[in-house]
Scaffold this motif. Structure first.
Motif, PDB file in Angstrom:
ATOM      1  N   ASP A 163     -51.376 -28.443  86.645  1.00 24.81           N
ATOM      2  CA  ASP A 163     -50.252 -28.431  85.714  1.00 24.81           C
ATOM      3  C   ASP A 163     -50.211 -27.067  85.027  1.00 24.81           C
ATOM      4  O   ASP A 163     -50.834 -26.856  83.985  1.00 24.81           O
ATOM      5  CB  ASP A 163     -50.410 -29.552  84.691  1.00 24.81           C
ATOM      6  CG  ASP A 163     -49.228 -29.631  83.729  1.00 24.81           C
ATOM      7  OD1 ASP A 163     -48.169 -29.030  84.026  1.00 24.81           O
ATOM      8  OD2 ASP A 163     -49.362 -30.291  82.680  1.00 24.81           O
ATOM      9  N   LEU A 164     -49.480 -26.125  85.628  1.00 21.25           N
ATOM     10  CA  LEU A 164     -49.428 -24.749  85.153  1.00 21.25           C
ATOM     11  C   LEU A 164     -47.980 -24.303  85.007  1.00 21.25           C
ATOM     12  O   LEU A 164     -47.084 -24.840  85.669  1.00 21.25           O
ATOM     13  CB  LEU A 164     -50.146 -23.814  86.146  1.00 21.25           C
ATOM     14  CG  LEU A 164     -51.625 -24.090  86.409  1.00 21.25           C
ATOM     15  CD1 LEU A 164     -52.125 -23.232  87.566  1.00 21.25           C
ATOM     16  CD2 LEU A 164     -52.452 -23.828  85.160  1.00 21.25           C
ATOM     17  N   PRO A 165     -47.734 -23.308  84.147  1.00 17.81           N
ATOM     18  CA  PRO A 165     -46.363 -22.811  83.993  1.00 17.81           C
ATOM     19  C   PRO A 165     -45.875 -22.068  85.227  1.00 17.81           C
ATOM     20  O   PRO A 165     -46.668 -21.451  85.945  1.00 17.81           O
ATOM     21  CB  PRO A 165     -46.460 -21.868  82.783  1.00 17.81           C
ATOM     22  CG  PRO A 165     -47.896 -21.451  82.734  1.00 17.81           C
ATOM     23  CD  PRO A 165     -48.684 -22.638  83.233  1.00 17.81           C
ATOM     24  N   VAL A 166     -44.580 -22.159  85.486  1.00 18.73           N
ATOM     25  CA  VAL A 166     -43.952 -21.510  86.629  1.00 18.73           C
ATOM     26  C   VAL A 166     -42.778 -20.674  86.137  1.00 18.73           C
ATOM     27  O   VAL A 166     -41.968 -21.136  85.342  1.00 18.73           O
ATOM     28  CB  VAL A 166     -43.464 -22.544  87.668  1.00 18.73           C
ATOM     29  CG1 VAL A 166     -42.804 -21.844  88.852  1.00 18.73           C
ATOM     30  CG2 VAL A 166     -44.607 -23.415  88.144  1.00 18.73           C
ATOM     31  N   LEU A 167     -42.681 -19.435  86.618  1.00 18.62           N
ATOM     32  CA  LEU A 167     -41.590 -18.548  86.263  1.00 18.62           C
ATOM     33  C   LEU A 167     -40.563 -18.533  87.392  1.00 18.62           C
ATOM     34  O   LEU A 167     -40.909 -18.274  88.549  1.00 18.62           O
ATOM     35  CB  LEU A 167     -42.118 -17.125  86.023  1.00 18.62           C
ATOM     36  CG  LEU A 167     -41.085 -16.041  85.705  1.00 18.62           C
ATOM     37  CD1 LEU A 167     -40.401 -16.333  84.369  1.00 18.62           C
ATOM     38  CD2 LEU A 167     -41.739 -14.665  85.664  1.00 18.62           C
TER      39      LEU A 167
ATOM     40  N   ILE B 241     -50.534 -24.786  92.299  1.00 18.15           N
ATOM     41  CA  ILE B 241     -49.559 -25.809  91.898  1.00 18.15           C
ATOM     42  C   ILE B 241     -49.161 -26.686  93.079  1.00 18.15           C
ATOM     43  O   ILE B 241     -49.291 -27.906  93.031  1.00 18.15           O
ATOM     44  CB  ILE B 241     -48.328 -25.149  91.259  1.00 18.15           C
ATOM     45  CG1 ILE B 241     -48.741 -24.424  89.975  1.00 18.15           C
ATOM     46  CG2 ILE B 241     -47.246 -26.189  90.965  1.00 18.15           C
ATOM     47  CD1 ILE B 241     -47.633 -23.647  89.308  1.00 18.15           C
TER      48      ILE B 241
ATOM     49  N   ASP C  36     -49.296 -17.295  83.575  1.00 15.37           N
ATOM     50  CA  ASP C  36     -49.611 -17.950  82.307  1.00 15.37           C
ATOM     51  C   ASP C  36     -49.799 -16.925  81.197  1.00 15.37           C
ATOM     52  O   ASP C  36     -49.535 -15.733  81.381  1.00 15.37           O
ATOM     53  CB  ASP C  36     -50.823 -18.868  82.453  1.00 15.37           C
ATOM     54  CG  ASP C  36     -52.117 -18.105  82.749  1.00 15.37           C
ATOM     55  OD1 ASP C  36     -52.161 -16.875  82.563  1.00 15.37           O
ATOM     56  OD2 ASP C  36     -53.102 -18.757  83.156  1.00 15.37           O
ATOM     57  N   GLN C  37     -50.275 -17.396  80.046  1.00 18.71           N
ATOM     58  CA  GLN C  37     -50.376 -16.528  78.869  1.00 18.71           C
ATOM     59  C   GLN C  37     -51.451 -15.459  79.010  1.00 18.71           C
ATOM     60  O   GLN C  37     -51.501 -14.515  78.217  1.00 18.71           O
ATOM     61  CB  GLN C  37     -50.639 -17.360  77.618  1.00 18.71           C
ATOM     62  CG  GLN C  37     -51.977 -18.088  77.575  1.00 18.71           C
ATOM     63  CD  GLN C  37     -51.901 -19.491  78.121  1.00 18.71           C
ATOM     64  OE1 GLN C  37     -51.259 -19.733  79.134  1.00 18.71           O
ATOM     65  NE2 GLN C  37     -52.552 -20.428  77.430  1.00 18.71           N
TER      66      GLN C  37
ATOM     67  N   LYS D  86     -48.776 -19.781  92.975  1.00 19.45           N
ATOM     68  CA  LYS D  86     -48.022 -21.037  92.855  1.00 19.45           C
ATOM     69  C   LYS D  86     -48.287 -21.942  94.054  1.00 19.45           C
ATOM     70  O   LYS D  86     -48.501 -23.155  93.909  1.00 19.45           O
ATOM     71  CB  LYS D  86     -46.525 -20.771  92.725  1.00 19.45           C
ATOM     72  CG  LYS D  86     -45.702 -22.063  92.648  1.00 19.45           C
ATOM     73  CD  LYS D  86     -44.222 -21.793  92.579  1.00 19.45           C
ATOM     74  CE  LYS D  86     -43.436 -23.109  92.487  1.00 19.45           C
ATOM     75  NZ  LYS D  86     -43.554 -23.933  93.705  1.00 19.45           N
TER      76      LYS D  86
ATOM     77  N   ASP E  96     -39.243 -20.752  89.086  1.00 22.51           N
ATOM     78  CA  ASP E  96     -39.556 -21.678  90.177  1.00 22.51           C
ATOM     79  C   ASP E  96     -40.265 -21.003  91.347  1.00 22.51           C
ATOM     80  O   ASP E  96     -40.322 -21.554  92.453  1.00 22.51           O
ATOM     81  CB  ASP E  96     -38.284 -22.366  90.698  1.00 22.51           C
ATOM     82  CG  ASP E  96     -37.637 -23.263  89.658  1.00 22.51           C
ATOM     83  OD1 ASP E  96     -38.383 -23.916  88.902  1.00 22.51           O
ATOM     84  OD2 ASP E  96     -36.393 -23.301  89.603  1.00 22.51           O
TER      85      ASP E  96
ATOM     86  N   GLU F  82     -46.529 -18.370  89.614  1.00 21.75           N
ATOM     87  CA  GLU F  82     -47.480 -18.969  88.675  1.00 21.75           C
ATOM     88  C   GLU F  82     -47.984 -17.861  87.765  1.00 21.75           C
ATOM     89  O   GLU F  82     -48.765 -16.999  88.163  1.00 21.75           O
ATOM     90  CB  GLU F  82     -48.631 -19.624  89.432  1.00 21.75           C
ATOM     91  CG  GLU F  82     -49.580 -20.423  88.523  1.00 21.75           C
ATOM     92  CD  GLU F  82     -50.646 -19.573  87.874  1.00 21.75           C
ATOM     93  OE1 GLU F  82     -50.666 -19.498  86.621  1.00 21.75           O
ATOM     94  OE2 GLU F  82     -51.461 -18.978  88.602  1.00 21.75           O
TER      95      GLU F  82
END
Length: 211
Positions: A35-39, A29, A46-47, A25, A41, A44
Motif C-alpha cells: 500500500d504505497l502512493p502512486v504518482l 505495488i 513516496d515522501q 510500481k 498512476d 511509485e
C-alpha cells in the motif's frame, strides 16, 4: 551503465529515473501488493524521494532501468526511523555514518540469469560508495523470509531486533557493517562484482563524494 542520481521532481523528467519509478510500481505495488502512493498512476514515489535522496541505478544507455536502490542517511527521515523503529531493540540508527538501503528493485522485465548480476553490481557499488564516503554501515527493513538471503551476501550484519508481524507479513531490521574486509567477504560469498562500467555522479555531490 551504472549511475548515481540525486533528487526527484514531481514531473519525473529523466528517462532512467522515470523507468525506475515505473518498475518500482510494478514490483512493490502490482506484484507485492504494498500500500504505497502512486504518482499519475505510473510511478511509485513516496515522501523519502526528495531532492536530497541518492539513487544507485543500473540501466541501459537508452534509459531502460535494470535495477536500483535508494540510499538515505539515517540522521534524516528514513523508513526504519519513521515507521519501523519498533523493530529495533535499542532504537533505529540515527547517524550520518549509517545509511538506510531501501527500494532494492530489480526490473521484472529482465531474465533470472541477469537478475543475479544486476543485484551483485548494486550491492558491490553500495559498498564501494560507503568506503569512499566514510559510511560505516547500512541498515534495512525487509521481509523475514528474505533476511537469511541478505545475511548470506557475505557482509557482516546483525539483526536489530526480532522480526515482527506487519500487515504485509513478518518483517525484520538489520544493520550491515561496512569496512575494508567487506569486499573480501563478499567475494568469498560470490556477490562481489567489479565489472567495469561507466559511472556518473550527480554534480551536486562534488568530486570528493557526498557533501
Amino acid at each position: 551503465m551504472l549511475s548515481f542520481e540525486q533528487g526527484v521532481s514531481a514531473r519525473v523528467p529523466d528517462a532512467l529515473m522515470a523507468d525506475m519509478y515505473r518498475d518500482r510500481k510494478r514490483v512493490f505495488i502490482d506484484l507485492l501488493g504494498w500500500d504505497l502512493p502512486v504518482l499519475d498512476d505510473k510511478f511509485e514515489i513516496d515522501q523519502f524521494d526528495s531532492p536530497d535522496t541518492l539513487y544507485l541505478i543500473v540501466g541501459q544507455p537508452d534509459g531502460t532501468h535494470l535495477g536500483s536502490m535508494r540510499l538515505l542517511p539515517t540522521d534524516r527521515p528514513t523508513i526504519i526511523g519513521d515507521f519501523f523503529e519498533h523493530l529495533c531493540d535499542t532504537g533505529a540508527p540515527r547517524s550520518g555514518q549509517v545509511w538506510e538501503l531501501s527500494r532494492l528493485c530489480l526490473s521484472p522485465r529482465i531474465r533470472a540469469a541477469e537478475r543475479r548480476g544486476v543485484r551483485n553490481r548494486l550491492l558491490t557499488s553500495a559498498v564501494q560508495f560507503a568506503l569512499r564516503n566514510g559510511i560505516s554501515g547500512y541498515c534495512c527493513v525487509t521481509h523475514a523470509w528474505y533476511l537469511p538471503e541478505v545475511m548470506a551476501y557475505g557482509w557482516q550484519c546483525r539483526p536489530l531486533g526480532l522480526p515482527q508481524f506487519d500487515p504485509g507479513g513478518m518483517v525484520g531490521a538489520l544493520e550491515i557493517s561496512i569496512n575494508e574486509e567487506t569486499p573480501r567477504l563478499m567475494a568469498e560469498a560470490g556477490t562481489w562484482d567489479e565489472t567495469p562500467v561507466q559511472t556518473y555522479v550527480d554534480a551536486a555531490l562534488g568530486e570528493g563524494g557526498v557533501q
